[in-house]
Every structure is written in structure tokens, then in C-alpha cells.
Design a protein around this motif. Sequence first.
Motif, PDB file in Angstrom:
ATOM      1  N   TYR A 191      38.752 -23.275  79.337  1.00  0.00           N
ATOM      2  CA  TYR A 191      39.396 -23.206  80.653  1.00  0.00           C
ATOM      3  C   TYR A 191      40.089 -24.540  80.920  1.00  0.00           C
ATOM      4  O   TYR A 191      39.520 -25.612  80.669  1.00  0.00           O
ATOM      5  N   ASN A 192      41.290 -24.458  81.447  1.00  0.00           N
ATOM      6  CA  ASN A 192      42.028 -25.674  81.777  1.00  0.00           C
ATOM      7  C   ASN A 192      42.777 -25.545  83.111  1.00  0.00           C
ATOM      8  O   ASN A 192      43.820 -26.182  83.311  1.00  0.00           O
ATOM      9  N   LYS A 193      42.231 -24.715  83.995  1.00  0.00           N
ATOM     10  CA  LYS A 193      42.802 -24.573  85.330  1.00  0.00           C
ATOM     11  C   LYS A 193      41.670 -24.588  86.356  1.00  0.00           C
ATOM     12  O   LYS A 193      40.597 -24.022  86.126  1.00  0.00           O
ATOM     13  N   LYS A 194      41.927 -25.233  87.459  1.00  0.00           N
ATOM     14  CA  LYS A 194      40.927 -25.353  88.498  1.00  0.00           C
ATOM     15  C   LYS A 194      40.537 -23.985  89.049  1.00  0.00           C
ATOM     16  O   LYS A 194      39.367 -23.728  89.375  1.00  0.00           O
ATOM     17  N   ASP A 245      40.707 -32.146  76.055  1.00  0.00           N
ATOM     18  CA  ASP A 245      40.022 -32.377  77.328  1.00  0.00           C
ATOM     19  C   ASP A 245      39.249 -31.151  77.809  1.00  0.00           C
ATOM     20  O   ASP A 245      38.915 -31.029  78.973  1.00  0.00           O
ATOM     21  N   LYS A 246      38.982 -30.245  76.886  1.00  0.00           N
ATOM     22  CA  LYS A 246      38.284 -28.991  77.231  1.00  0.00           C
ATOM     23  C   LYS A 246      37.020 -28.870  76.382  1.00  0.00           C
ATOM     24  O   LYS A 246      36.993 -29.267  75.209  1.00  0.00           O
ATOM     25  N   ALA A 283      33.916 -26.726  80.658  1.00  0.00           N
ATOM     26  CA  ALA A 283      34.211 -28.027  81.283  1.00  0.00           C
ATOM     27  C   ALA A 283      35.653 -28.417  80.955  1.00  0.00           C
ATOM     28  O   ALA A 283      36.167 -28.125  79.863  1.00  0.00           O
ATOM     29  N   TRP A 284      36.259 -29.102  81.928  1.00  0.00           N
ATOM     30  CA  TRP A 284      37.646 -29.561  81.751  1.00  0.00           C
ATOM     31  C   TRP A 284      37.784 -30.901  82.461  1.00  0.00           C
ATOM     32  O   TRP A 284      37.433 -31.024  83.635  1.00  0.00           O
ATOM     33  N   GLN A 285      38.246 -31.865  81.732  1.00  0.00           N
ATOM     34  CA  GLN A 285      38.387 -33.203  82.298  1.00  0.00           C
ATOM     35  C   GLN A 285      39.860 -33.479  82.589  1.00  0.00           C
ATOM     36  O   GLN A 285      40.710 -33.392  81.692  1.00  0.00           O
ATOM     37  N   VAL A 342      35.915 -34.192  86.414  1.00  0.00           N
ATOM     38  CA  VAL A 342      35.365 -33.265  85.418  1.00  0.00           C
ATOM     39  C   VAL A 342      34.942 -31.988  86.139  1.00  0.00           C
ATOM     40  O   VAL A 342      34.087 -32.014  87.037  1.00  0.00           O
ATOM     41  N   TYR A 343      35.568 -30.906  85.758  1.00  0.00           N
ATOM     42  CA  TYR A 343      35.235 -29.606  86.333  1.00  0.00           C
ATOM     43  C   TYR A 343      34.241 -28.910  85.393  1.00  0.00           C
ATOM     44  O   TYR A 343      34.476 -28.802  84.182  1.00  0.00           O
TER      45      TYR A 343
END
Length: 448
Positions: free
Chosen positions: A123-126, A162-163, A414-416, A421-422
Motif C-alpha cells: 500500500y502506498n496511499k493514505k 518505502d513500502k 506500512a508506508w513511510q 509512517v502509516y
Amino acid sequence: MDTKDSEFNKNLNPLIIFRREILPLLADLRLAIALLLIIAICSISGTVIEQGESIAFYQENYPEKPALFGFLTWKVILLLELNNVYRTWWFLSILILFGASLTACTFTRQLPALKSANRWKFYNKKQQFEKLALSAEIEAGSLDSLEKVLQQRGYHTSKEGDKLYGRKGIIGKVGPIIVHASMLIILAGSIIGSITGFLGQEMVPSGETFQVRNIVDAGIFAESQIPKNWSVRVNRFWIDYTSEGTIDQFYSDLSILDKSGEEVDRKTIFVNQPMRYHGVTMYQADWAIAAVKVRINKSPVFQLPMAKLDTAGGGRIWGTWVPTKPDLSEGISLLAKDLQGTVLIYDATGKLVASVREGMSHEVNGITLFVDEIIGSTGLQIKADPGIPIVYLGFGLLMLSVLMSYVSHSQIWAWQQNEQVYIGGKTNRASVGFEREMLEILELVTNY
């Protein structure tokens, strides 16, 4: 040929029709549940209604007037083949259809779900994190520290820039597939047993040898299972009685004989302790009195067969008639009710003359009658069902798969982005435990 004709011919393709119309119908959960209920009802009817009995039995127990439940008569039972439910074409067809439904569901739903769960997803979207059941946004922490924490807790992780994606409990996704596979194995075993198995019953006196002849129920391909290359000798049959005179246990000493009459196996069987040989199982099921050995005066020993008498529900009694004159004009009756060795002697008028035991004699009608031995018959139930090992295998896998299905399949993403960091996750069961685990993971990452 124009485009419409080409599309029409394409829609008539049998493979396309199967994929679009038949396969979704077979994979429908409602169809599987309906078939399972039908199988259960049919199985109940086969348990309640006696199987494999004679027509006279059903005529006596299921008369037309009055009909049981207002409709169940012997004619209905024979018409619907309820006297042999598990071997009927329609019952086997339902089993096959249910197996096809399970197979379709496995390939259209379970396997794609496993394939999807086994795929690494990032995942790479909020917005993706906001849709998850559990999600958080932290400033302190990094993907490297999160990856180490997840691996310590048994997660398999994959990192891409970043994922980060972590998962564990993939075996929980395999469980439902094994459930379907085990049910298919059980169905296959049941069908194989129905078409290749047989059930026989034999009443054999002590000392006699027999081959299985009296087949009361058999599948259409059962001929190969019926033993032809060996026979069985009943070396001895006896009954143990309690001190009150009631039956305690039946015993049959059996020998398996090859074509030349040589003994190849031997075992003493009793109730719940059968003998198995080459896929055939012999159970101790019943008993009877076959004959009585007697002597008159100084005559040789001769064996008289005893027949079971109709007592109108008053118990089991066997009797025979012994002539006391050469012209057979007079005789006496011998009666016995068990194998404890007591014989009742009645004269021609039906009067009880004496009660003697094996090895004793008595003067009657001017002769001396010696009662040497009462010979019993063992009642054997002989059965072959090649599908039983397959059914056992299916049930073993079913128990294992049920345990596998209880394993939670948990996923964490997780995605930074810059300093943020989400983190988010979901599970298919044990949500409360997973929520606690997520809080512990967040705390560890924050303090790493």
C-alpha cells in the motif's frame, strides 16, 4: 459472417456455456447446503428403515392399512428403493453432484483466495490505510525497525522501497481447501464402498467349512470382492453364560483355508472383535442350535438336526423328533433353549418326561436315550467395504483441516512518507487478539 453471428456462435461454445452458466451454479453455496440437507435426510431414512430385508418383511412391518405416517407403505419403500438407500442410483447421483459442487467451489473461490493471500501486496496511499480495520500514523519509527519487530512475532515480511508488507497464518487459508478435499475423499470412499462392497450372512454349525454364499446386499461391482480362493472352517462355537444363566459372550474359533485346505490364518472372534482377511471382515452376530447327538440303547451316535420353533414371542427354542420304534410309529420330542447342555424330553402326548444334560441318559418308551452333545451354530456377518480406508483418510484430513482453519491469517502494511509512517492491518478472525498485538507492535516500533 457478420459480428453478430460470430458472437452468437461463440456463446454456443460448450466450454463457454459451462464457465458462464453451469460452473457458477455448481459453486453456489445455497446448492451445496441444499444437497447436504438432502443427503442427511436420505441417510436418516436409511437408518430408520431396515435395509436389505425381504419383501415379506416390509409387507409385514409396513402394511398399506394403516400406512405409517399416512403414506409410508411397503409399496412406497420398494418403489423409491428405500430398502437399499445407499446403493441406489439416485443417492449416488446426489453424492456425485455434491462432490461436483465442492470441486467447483474449490477452484472458483478457495484456490483464487489462497492465491490472492499468497501474493505480496503493498500500500502506498493514505486512503488505503484508512479503509483498514486497524490503522495508525506515527512519526517515531522506521520500516527497518517495524520489519524486525514483525519477524520476531512470526510474520513473513517483504520490503520494497518505502513500502512494507507482513503476513502470518497463511495455513489458515489452506484449511478450507483441505476441508473440501477431505469431504471429496469421504464421498469417493462412500461411492467406492457402495458399488464394490458386499454384506453376507452365514449360520454355520461347529466343525463345518463354508464359503460365502448367502449375499444379502452387494454393489454392482462387488463380485471381485466376494472370496472364491479360500474358505472358512468353524473349529468350534461356544457361549459363556453368567451365574444367573444369561448369555455373557459368543465365541467362534475360525480358520481360513486355502484351495488345498491348508490353514493360512486362525482367530477366535467374539462380539466387537472380528476377524479380517484379504479385505473381508467376519463379525460374530448371532447363534442357533444346529443339532443334537444321541444314541438309542446300543446304537451308534447319530446326529439329528434341530429346528427353531415358533413360540409367538415366548423366547428361542429348538426342537427335534426321535423315533423310538423301527417303523417310526412312535417317538419322543427333544427341546433345548440354549447351549448349556440341558435337553427336555416330551412324549407323544406332549407331556414332559424328563430333563437331562449332555452325557446323561433316560429310560423312555422302553428304550434308553443317551444325549451326547448339543451342537451350536455360529451366526456370522461377513462384510467387505474397500471404501473404508479412503473414508478414514478423509476424516483424518477433515480433523486436521478444521484445526488449520482456526489459525488466523493476519496482514500488516506500512508506508513511510518523509517522517510519517502509516501502519495498518487486518485479520480474518480473533480480532480482539489482533488489536492487542497491533498495539504492542506500535509500542515496540515507537520505542525501538
